[in-house]
Design a protein around this motif. Structure first.
Motif, mmCIF file in Angstrom:
data_model
loop_
_atom_site.group_PDB
_atom_site.id
_atom_site.type_symbol
_atom_site.label_atom_id
_atom_site.label_comp_id
_atom_site.label_asym_id
_atom_site.label_seq_id
_atom_site.Cartn_x
_atom_site.Cartn_y
_atom_site.Cartn_z
ATOM 1 N N LYS A 1 -34.718 34.288 126.022
ATOM 2 C CA LYS A 1 -35.596 34.859 126.965
ATOM 3 C C LYS A 1 -35.378 36.385 127.377
ATOM 4 O O LYS A 1 -36.229 36.806 127.815
ATOM 5 C CB LYS A 1 -35.106 34.081 128.489
ATOM 6 N N VAL A 2 -34.078 36.969 126.834
ATOM 7 C CA VAL A 2 -34.080 38.539 127.153
ATOM 8 C C VAL A 2 -33.921 38.949 125.699
ATOM 9 O O VAL A 2 -32.953 38.724 124.987
ATOM 10 C CB VAL A 2 -32.681 38.545 127.814
ATOM 11 N N SER A 3 -34.609 40.029 125.651
ATOM 12 C CA SER A 3 -34.682 40.978 124.546
ATOM 13 C C SER A 3 -33.513 41.752 124.394
ATOM 14 O O SER A 3 -33.045 42.209 125.306
ATOM 15 C CB SER A 3 -35.968 41.677 124.459
ATOM 16 N N PRO A 4 -33.062 42.354 123.169
ATOM 17 C CA PRO A 4 -31.795 43.031 123.181
ATOM 18 C C PRO A 4 -31.873 44.548 123.956
ATOM 19 O O PRO A 4 -31.183 45.089 124.453
ATOM 20 C CB PRO A 4 -31.658 43.276 121.760
ATOM 21 N N GLU A 5 -33.425 44.785 124.027
ATOM 22 C CA GLU A 5 -33.521 46.043 124.791
ATOM 23 C C GLU A 5 -33.367 46.145 125.900
ATOM 24 O O GLU A 5 -33.163 47.213 126.800
ATOM 25 C CB GLU A 5 -35.072 46.553 124.149
ATOM 26 N N THR A 6 -33.457 44.590 126.630
ATOM 27 C CA THR A 6 -33.129 44.734 128.187
ATOM 28 C C THR A 6 -31.786 45.140 128.527
ATOM 29 O O THR A 6 -31.683 45.646 129.602
ATOM 30 C CB THR A 6 -33.114 43.373 128.596
ATOM 31 N N TRP A 7 -30.792 45.029 127.648
ATOM 32 C CA TRP A 7 -29.348 45.597 127.939
ATOM 33 C C TRP A 7 -29.379 46.841 127.924
ATOM 34 O O TRP A 7 -28.122 47.704 128.133
ATOM 35 C CB TRP A 7 -28.235 44.798 126.898
ATOM 36 N N GLY A 8 -30.456 47.768 127.726
ATOM 37 C CA GLY A 8 -30.384 49.335 127.786
ATOM 38 C C GLY A 8 -29.762 49.879 128.897
ATOM 39 O O GLY A 8 -28.979 50.751 128.865
ATOM 40 N N HIS A 9 -30.187 49.279 129.814
ATOM 41 C CA HIS A 9 -29.877 49.775 131.511
ATOM 42 C C HIS A 9 -28.287 49.636 131.606
ATOM 43 O O HIS A 9 -27.724 50.516 132.125
ATOM 44 C CB HIS A 9 -30.474 48.867 132.577
ATOM 45 N N ALA A 10 -27.830 48.502 131.060
ATOM 46 C CA ALA A 10 -26.318 48.342 131.183
ATOM 47 C C ALA A 10 -25.531 49.596 130.444
ATOM 48 O O ALA A 10 -24.331 49.855 130.656
ATOM 49 C CB ALA A 10 -25.897 46.969 130.697
ATOM 50 N N MET A 11 -26.095 49.498 129.095
ATOM 51 C CA MET A 11 -25.435 50.581 128.262
ATOM 52 C C MET A 11 -25.655 51.862 129.002
ATOM 53 O O MET A 11 -24.580 52.889 128.982
ATOM 54 C CB MET A 11 -26.180 50.621 127.085
ATOM 55 N N LYS A 12 -26.677 52.223 129.482
ATOM 56 C CA LYS A 12 -26.799 53.575 130.161
ATOM 57 C C LYS A 12 -25.726 53.809 131.118
ATOM 58 O O LYS A 12 -25.188 54.893 131.651
ATOM 59 C CB LYS A 12 -28.156 53.898 130.658
ATOM 60 N N ALA A 13 -25.477 52.625 132.068
ATOM 61 C CA ALA A 13 -24.723 52.567 133.143
ATOM 62 C C ALA A 13 -23.309 53.097 132.851
ATOM 63 O O ALA A 13 -22.642 53.450 133.524
ATOM 64 C CB ALA A 13 -24.932 51.269 133.905
ATOM 65 N N MET A 14 -22.756 52.609 131.551
ATOM 66 C CA MET A 14 -21.619 52.986 130.946
ATOM 67 C C MET A 14 -21.353 54.292 130.548
ATOM 68 O O MET A 14 -20.168 54.670 130.775
ATOM 69 C CB MET A 14 -21.422 51.807 130.096
ATOM 70 N N LEU A 15 -22.367 54.816 130.262
ATOM 71 C CA LEU A 15 -22.087 56.020 129.248
ATOM 72 C C LEU A 15 -21.312 57.341 130.149
ATOM 73 O O LEU A 15 -20.334 57.962 129.630
ATOM 74 C CB LEU A 15 -23.468 56.573 129.055
ATOM 75 N N ASP A 16 -21.901 57.627 131.429
ATOM 76 C CA ASP A 16 -21.117 58.686 132.094
ATOM 77 C C ASP A 16 -19.745 58.532 132.436
ATOM 78 O O ASP A 16 -18.783 59.240 132.059
ATOM 79 C CB ASP A 16 -21.806 59.171 133.244
ATOM 80 N N PRO A 17 -19.203 57.362 132.961
ATOM 81 C CA PRO A 17 -17.951 56.846 133.300
ATOM 82 C C PRO A 17 -17.147 57.088 131.912
ATOM 83 O O PRO A 17 -15.967 57.254 131.869
ATOM 84 C CB PRO A 17 -18.178 55.400 134.040
ATOM 85 N N ARG B 1 -17.765 58.636 129.142
ATOM 86 C CA ARG B 1 -17.434 59.888 128.818
ATOM 87 C C ARG B 1 -16.539 60.647 129.456
ATOM 88 O O ARG B 1 -15.486 61.572 128.918
ATOM 89 C CB ARG B 1 -18.759 60.793 128.568
ATOM 90 N N ALA B 2 -16.294 60.297 130.896
ATOM 91 C CA ALA B 2 -15.025 61.081 131.759
ATOM 92 C C ALA B 2 -14.031 59.987 131.577
ATOM 93 O O ALA B 2 -13.046 60.463 132.338
ATOM 94 C CB ALA B 2 -15.696 60.771 133.195
ATOM 95 N N GLY B 3 -13.665 59.206 130.731
ATOM 96 C CA GLY B 3 -12.497 58.514 130.548
ATOM 97 C C GLY B 3 -12.247 57.467 131.602
ATOM 98 O O GLY B 3 -11.108 56.664 131.740
ATOM 99 N N GLN B 4 -13.284 56.883 132.351
ATOM 100 C CA GLN B 4 -13.255 55.924 133.285
ATOM 101 C C GLN B 4 -13.716 54.627 132.865
ATOM 102 O O GLN B 4 -14.677 54.355 132.964
ATOM 103 C CB GLN B 4 -14.271 56.492 134.477
ATOM 104 N N ILE B 5 -12.860 54.072 132.044
ATOM 105 C CA ILE B 5 -13.310 52.816 131.173
ATOM 106 C C ILE B 5 -13.672 51.760 132.016
ATOM 107 O O ILE B 5 -14.999 51.072 131.916
ATOM 108 C CB ILE B 5 -12.067 52.346 130.226
ATOM 109 N N ALA B 6 -12.734 51.448 133.182
ATOM 110 C CA ALA B 6 -13.021 50.355 133.979
ATOM 111 C C ALA B 6 -14.308 50.575 134.768
ATOM 112 O O ALA B 6 -15.049 49.692 134.919
ATOM 113 C CB ALA B 6 -11.981 50.201 134.807
ATOM 114 N N LYS B 7 -14.442 51.910 135.283
ATOM 115 C CA LYS B 7 -15.794 51.975 136.100
ATOM 116 C C LYS B 7 -16.994 52.018 135.410
ATOM 117 O O LYS B 7 -18.119 51.237 135.972
ATOM 118 C CB LYS B 7 -15.785 53.610 136.695
ATOM 119 N N GLY B 8 -16.815 52.031 134.141
ATOM 120 C CA GLY B 8 -18.147 52.008 133.135
ATOM 121 C C GLY B 8 -18.304 50.639 133.033
ATOM 122 O O GLY B 8 -19.519 50.239 132.914
ATOM 123 N N MET B 9 -17.365 49.908 132.668
ATOM 124 C CA MET B 9 -17.523 48.470 132.259
ATOM 125 C C MET B 9 -17.952 47.835 133.534
ATOM 126 O O MET B 9 -18.812 46.959 133.490
ATOM 127 C CB MET B 9 -16.219 47.903 131.742
#
Length: 226
Positions: free
Chosen positions: A168-184, A186-194
């Motif tokens: 039901k969900v295309s792989p591209e749909t997870w792009g928002h989740a990937m984007k939400a992880m990036l900045d945290p 990159r700043a070393g905030q692993i838990a916050k990003g996940m």
């Protein structure tokens, strides 16, 4: 290799995010973080062999220069090189170059830097799929498991969904989740990003797989370190 420094507070942040996301969905979210997804032993061997070959090529191109260096290093004067001696120097030279490069590849950041990005990404994907098959695939009654996998040294993440969700969900749909992880991340905030990624995945699951009254928690909410 990157070191995992996940505190109890980090684990709680991610676990709470998973629990909150699953409150509104029949989906089950599994989170895994690892320092590195592969040893890249084969890549180290390839580069080491290449350096050894280049060392032998340099010896063949400028033998006088290199043998004079050997003579000075060993304190030899007017040494007459026999075929056996020449072969011994060549083998020693190649072995030292091979061993030195292998150690650099295995135990310094150079190894990952010299590994092509397509190889790194493929190894992360393969490890994520293995973790998914072990920890999430077909382990829910409705096949609604989702894995969020982060590999730190490779700076790469994967989101893999079980069959019912993938239909039901295309792989591209997870792009928002990937984007939400990036900045945290990159700043070393692993838990916050996940945790941010979990929230975005939860929104998708709530839309397509709303929670039923008899829904049970089939997979652990905790963050897994491997």
């Amino acid at each position: 290799m990157a070191k995992l420094a996940m505190t109890a507070a980090d684990h709680k942040l991610v676990s709470d995010a998973v629990a909150a996301a699953e409150m509104h969905s029949a989906g089950e979210i599994v989170t895994i973080v690892t320092p590195r997804s592969d040893t890249y032993h084969d890549v180290s061997l390839i580069w080491s062999a290449l350096v050894a070959f280049l060392a032998l090529s340099a010896l063949e191109i400028a033998p006088t220069f290199y043998f004079s260096l050997v003579e000075r290093a060993l304190g030899l004067w007017g040494h007459e090189w026999t075929p056996r001696g020449v072969l011994g120097v060549a083998l020693t030279f190649a072995a030292l170059k091979f061993g030195g490069m292998y150690l650099l590849m295995r135990f310094t950041p150079l190894g990952l830097w010299l590994t092509p990005s397509f190889v790194r990404n493929a190894r992360v994907r393969a490890r994520a799929l293995t973790c998914f098959r072990v920890g999430a695939e077909s382990r829910t009654s409705g096949r609604t498991g989702v894995l969020i996998y982060v590999s730190l040294d490779e700076h790469h993440a994967e989101i893999i969904a079980d069959a019912a969700i993938a239909s039901k969900v295309s792989p591209e749909t997870w792009g928002h989740a990937m984007k939400a992880m990036l900045d945290p991340l990159r700043a070393g905030q692993i838990a916050k990003g996940m945790a941010a990624a979990v929230g975005e995945v939860g929104k998708v699951l709530a839309e397509h797989f709303p929670r039923s009254d008899d829904d049970t928690n089939e997979l652990p909410d905790r963050l897994i370190e491997v």
